[in-house]
Write a protein that holds these residues in place. Sequence first.
Motif, PDB file in Angstrom:
ATOM      1  N   LEU A  50       0.826  -1.292   0.023  1.00 40.03           N
ATOM      2  CA  LEU A  50       0.132  -0.177  -0.070  1.00 40.03           C
ATOM      3  C   LEU A  50       0.905   1.299  -0.024  1.00 40.03           C
ATOM      4  O   LEU A  50       0.463   2.121  -0.651  1.00 40.03           O
ATOM      5  CB  LEU A  50      -0.692  -0.111   1.257  1.00 40.03           C
ATOM      6  CG  LEU A  50      -2.189  -1.030   1.281  1.00 40.03           C
ATOM      7  CD1 LEU A  50      -2.957  -0.845   2.654  1.00 40.03           C
ATOM      8  CD2 LEU A  50      -3.132  -0.181   0.023  1.00 40.03           C
ATOM      9  N   GLN A  51       2.140   1.359   0.918  1.00 44.60           N
ATOM     10  CA  GLN A  51       2.888   2.373   0.696  1.00 44.60           C
ATOM     11  C   GLN A  51       3.658   2.573  -0.673  1.00 44.60           C
ATOM     12  O   GLN A  51       3.540   3.888  -1.153  1.00 44.60           O
ATOM     13  CB  GLN A  51       3.740   2.254   1.899  1.00 44.60           C
ATOM     14  CG  GLN A  51       4.700   3.373   2.161  1.00 44.60           C
ATOM     15  CD  GLN A  51       5.558   3.252   3.369  1.00 44.60           C
ATOM     16  OE1 GLN A  51       5.856   2.186   3.743  1.00 44.60           O
ATOM     17  NE2 GLN A  51       6.031   4.490   3.722  1.00 44.60           N
ATOM     18  N   ILE A  52       3.796   1.583  -1.273  1.00 40.62           N
ATOM     19  CA  ILE A  52       4.398   1.700  -2.656  1.00 40.62           C
ATOM     20  C   ILE A  52       3.311   2.272  -3.565  1.00 40.62           C
ATOM     21  O   ILE A  52       3.673   3.131  -4.257  1.00 40.62           O
ATOM     22  CB  ILE A  52       5.006   0.296  -2.799  1.00 40.62           C
ATOM     23  CG1 ILE A  52       6.313  -0.202  -2.086  1.00 40.62           C
ATOM     24  CG2 ILE A  52       5.358   0.255  -4.367  1.00 40.62           C
ATOM     25  CD1 ILE A  52       6.762  -1.769  -2.493  1.00 40.62           C
ATOM     26  N   LYS A  53       2.337   1.520  -3.374  1.00 44.27           N
ATOM     27  CA  LYS A  53       1.237   2.204  -4.161  1.00 44.27           C
ATOM     28  C   LYS A  53       0.993   3.722  -4.057  1.00 44.27           C
ATOM     29  O   LYS A  53       0.895   4.450  -5.187  1.00 44.27           O
ATOM     30  CB  LYS A  53      -0.151   1.491  -3.901  1.00 44.27           C
ATOM     31  CG  LYS A  53      -1.435   2.044  -4.908  1.00 44.27           C
ATOM     32  CD  LYS A  53      -2.565   1.215  -4.449  1.00 44.27           C
ATOM     33  CE  LYS A  53      -3.873   1.719  -5.263  1.00 44.27           C
ATOM     34  NZ  LYS A  53      -4.313   2.932  -4.560  1.00 44.27           N
ATOM     35  N   GLU A  54       1.084   4.207  -2.941  1.00 49.95           N
ATOM     36  CA  GLU A  54       0.970   5.754  -2.646  1.00 49.95           C
ATOM     37  C   GLU A  54       2.044   6.420  -3.188  1.00 49.95           C
ATOM     38  O   GLU A  54       1.846   7.516  -3.524  1.00 49.95           O
ATOM     39  CB  GLU A  54       0.729   5.944  -1.104  1.00 49.95           C
ATOM     40  CG  GLU A  54      -0.453   5.269  -0.368  1.00 49.95           C
ATOM     41  CD  GLU A  54      -0.613   5.337   0.761  1.00 49.95           C
ATOM     42  OE1 GLU A  54       0.027   6.153   1.344  1.00 49.95           O
ATOM     43  OE2 GLU A  54      -1.899   5.182   1.513  1.00 49.95           O
ATOM     44  N   LEU A  55       3.202   5.703  -3.015  1.00 50.28           N
ATOM     45  CA  LEU A  55       4.139   6.487  -3.544  1.00 50.28           C
ATOM     46  C   LEU A  55       4.338   6.641  -5.038  1.00 50.28           C
ATOM     47  O   LEU A  55       5.139   7.581  -5.754  1.00 50.28           O
ATOM     48  CB  LEU A  55       5.629   6.075  -2.949  1.00 50.28           C
ATOM     49  CG  LEU A  55       5.682   6.087  -1.404  1.00 50.28           C
ATOM     50  CD1 LEU A  55       6.887   5.423  -0.866  1.00 50.28           C
ATOM     51  CD2 LEU A  55       5.790   7.753  -1.185  1.00 50.28           C
ATOM     52  N   THR A  56       3.811   5.539  -5.637  1.00 53.97           N
ATOM     53  CA  THR A  56       4.018   5.492  -7.031  1.00 53.97           C
ATOM     54  C   THR A  56       2.979   5.567  -7.871  1.00 53.97           C
ATOM     55  O   THR A  56       2.758   5.947  -9.023  1.00 53.97           O
ATOM     56  CB  THR A  56       4.909   4.262  -7.473  1.00 53.97           C
ATOM     57  OG1 THR A  56       4.023   3.071  -7.163  1.00 53.97           O
ATOM     58  CG2 THR A  56       6.279   4.126  -6.559  1.00 53.97           C
ATOM     59  N   GLY A  57       1.778   4.801  -7.549  1.00 54.51           N
ATOM     60  CA  GLY A  57       0.489   4.947  -8.228  1.00 54.51           C
ATOM     61  C   GLY A  57       0.755   3.703  -9.391  1.00 54.51           C
ATOM     62  O   GLY A  57      -0.209   3.835 -10.304  1.00 54.51           O
ATOM     63  N   SER A  58       1.476   3.091  -9.145  1.00 59.54           N
ATOM     64  CA  SER A  58       1.875   2.076 -10.388  1.00 59.54           C
ATOM     65  C   SER A  58       1.781   0.450  -9.908  1.00 59.54           C
ATOM     66  O   SER A  58       2.457   0.077  -9.165  1.00 59.54           O
ATOM     67  CB  SER A  58       3.274   2.287 -10.982  1.00 59.54           C
ATOM     68  OG  SER A  58       3.848   1.109 -11.811  1.00 59.54           O
ATOM     69  N   PRO A  59       0.816  -0.110 -10.699  1.00 57.11           N
ATOM     70  CA  PRO A  59       0.817  -1.492 -10.740  1.00 57.11           C
ATOM     71  C   PRO A  59       2.152  -2.498 -10.911  1.00 57.11           C
ATOM     72  O   PRO A  59       2.252  -3.195  -9.983  1.00 57.11           O
ATOM     73  CB  PRO A  59      -0.308  -2.017 -11.473  1.00 57.11           C
ATOM     74  CG  PRO A  59      -0.854  -0.800 -11.933  1.00 57.11           C
ATOM     75  CD  PRO A  59      -0.048   0.335 -11.881  1.00 57.11           C
ATOM     76  N   LEU A  60       3.054  -2.010 -11.697  1.00 54.06           N
ATOM     77  CA  LEU A  60       4.194  -2.536 -11.926  1.00 54.06           C
ATOM     78  C   LEU A  60       5.094  -2.403 -10.890  1.00 54.06           C
ATOM     79  O   LEU A  60       5.856  -3.155 -10.428  1.00 54.06           O
ATOM     80  CB  LEU A  60       4.931  -2.134 -13.389  1.00 54.06           C
ATOM     81  CG  LEU A  60       6.256  -2.673 -13.883  1.00 54.06           C
ATOM     82  CD1 LEU A  60       5.655  -4.108 -14.075  1.00 54.06           C
ATOM     83  CD2 LEU A  60       6.446  -1.972 -15.276  1.00 54.06           C
ATOM     84  N   ALA A  61       5.131  -1.312 -10.286  1.00 52.97           N
ATOM     85  CA  ALA A  61       6.069  -0.906  -8.973  1.00 52.97           C
ATOM     86  C   ALA A  61       5.641  -1.925  -7.966  1.00 52.97           C
ATOM     87  O   ALA A  61       6.867  -2.307  -7.231  1.00 52.97           O
ATOM     88  CB  ALA A  61       6.012   0.633  -8.944  1.00 52.97           C
ATOM     89  N   VAL A  62       4.473  -1.922  -7.601  1.00 49.23           N
ATOM     90  CA  VAL A  62       3.916  -2.760  -6.573  1.00 49.23           C
ATOM     91  C   VAL A  62       4.492  -4.334  -6.908  1.00 49.23           C
ATOM     92  O   VAL A  62       4.954  -4.911  -6.223  1.00 49.23           O
ATOM     93  CB  VAL A  62       2.441  -2.883  -6.452  1.00 49.23           C
ATOM     94  CG1 VAL A  62       2.134  -3.709  -5.412  1.00 49.23           C
ATOM     95  CG2 VAL A  62       2.226  -1.384  -6.097  1.00 49.23           C
ATOM     96  N   GLY A  63       4.271  -4.706  -8.005  1.00 51.40           N
ATOM     97  CA  GLY A  63       4.529  -5.993  -8.547  1.00 51.40           C
ATOM     98  C   GLY A  63       6.091  -6.402  -8.630  1.00 51.40           C
ATOM     99  O   GLY A  63       6.437  -7.528  -8.189  1.00 51.40           O
ATOM    100  N   ALA A  64       6.881  -5.351  -8.586  1.00 52.23           N
ATOM    101  CA  ALA A  64       8.256  -5.600  -8.757  1.00 52.23           C
ATOM    102  C   ALA A  64       8.831  -5.792  -7.511  1.00 52.23           C
ATOM    103  O   ALA A  64       9.826  -6.410  -7.448  1.00 52.23           O
ATOM    104  CB  ALA A  64       8.937  -4.111  -9.248  1.00 52.23           C
TER     105      ALA A  64
END
Length: 430
Positions: A50-64
């Motif tokens: 959730l924190q990665i999502k908030e910082l980037t807004g990217s599904p790929l960044a979360v999946g990374a």
Amino acid sequence: MTSATALPARLSALLPDLSPWRSSADFRLLWVQGLVTYFGSFMALIALPLQIKELTGSPLAVGAMGAVELVPLVVFGLYGGALADSADRRKVILGTEAGLGLLALVLLVNAALPDPMLWPLYLVAGGVSALAGLQRPALDSLIARIVPHDQLTAAAALNSLRWQFGAITGPAVAGLVVAYAGHATAYTVTVVTFTVSVLLCLRLAPAPPAEHARKPSLRGIAEGARYAWSRPVLLGPYAIDLAAMFFAFPNTIFPFLADELDAEWSLGLMYAAGSVGSLVLGLTSGWTSRVRRHGLFVVFGAAAWGLAIAAAGWFSNVWLVLVCLAVAGAGDMLSGLGRSTIWNQTIPEELRGRLAGIEVLSYSVGPQLGQVRAGAMAGWTGTRSAIWTGGVACVASVALLAAALPKLLTYDSETDADAVRRRQSSPSGV
């Protein structure tokens, strides 16, 4: 027996078998320790993406995050298996648990900054993966030493219940905590739970290696791999779990699924739904202690998981999606019970740690790769398409593997040569 007493008797037969809890003090300690640490771990497991999502807004960044975790998990999982066969397993568990607590503290410090940074989140994700790879073989290989042979299925069911409780309460509470109190509070809870867990681990009895155990080496790891490869009954559960998780583990894109269904409030429920299904199966698992064909558990459970995940990606009603995820969780637990029982019933003590390291790869690398697959597919074809196509691919792969490994389907704990040999070599039942 009268009809009035027959129904309560049948219902009581479904209740979990508590024999391992009564017969082993170390099992009780590990069960409570795991309950505490799972709760904290799941708090961080939800807060981190959730924190990665908030910082980037990217599904790929979360999946990374799955890609970052993959290499440490492979390397340290295999090494951890060899270490579990050559070192005191209690010391391995204690040291890695303390290390996980320190990494949770890093997350807490980063979240408390005025502008939290992204790179520490990936760094901690990789560190957690490495420590989990070191720890899991020691934990898994300890069970067969502290629990009698005829109680191994019951122990697996009780451990799964513990895990499911943490998986239900952790995500549900984490969603509320992050929404109303912030990531720092969620990470604080995680730090506290690991502190309690370390104190409990200090009370475990020593678990030294076999008298002629060798130091961890590539040769020893290869010996374990050759043993697993030579036995289809072991190879089948590894391969089926790896395929099922790779194709049908969409948890990392649940935040985007909740947005797409216009049900942001359901995110915590999505993460917890699978565990609810597993918990229901666990609470009615008494019958599993009387089953001998555990290979069928593996195949049917994994197929049910894939079908339910496919349905979850197809439906647009959030409540139907949650029901499908619960059914998937029940299938996953059934498959896990079969996998754990076969593993504990057939592997000799001197190879147990190394085979546990291989098992860590089968049920951990799959989800990590599955996160990458789900994130990439969601960015390419859409969230729901990424979920339902993965479920279909899961069912197809399970069917192919079952056809290629027929000995898994015919496994019988009373007649399998390795299971009989393991039972006969343990006259005390442990």
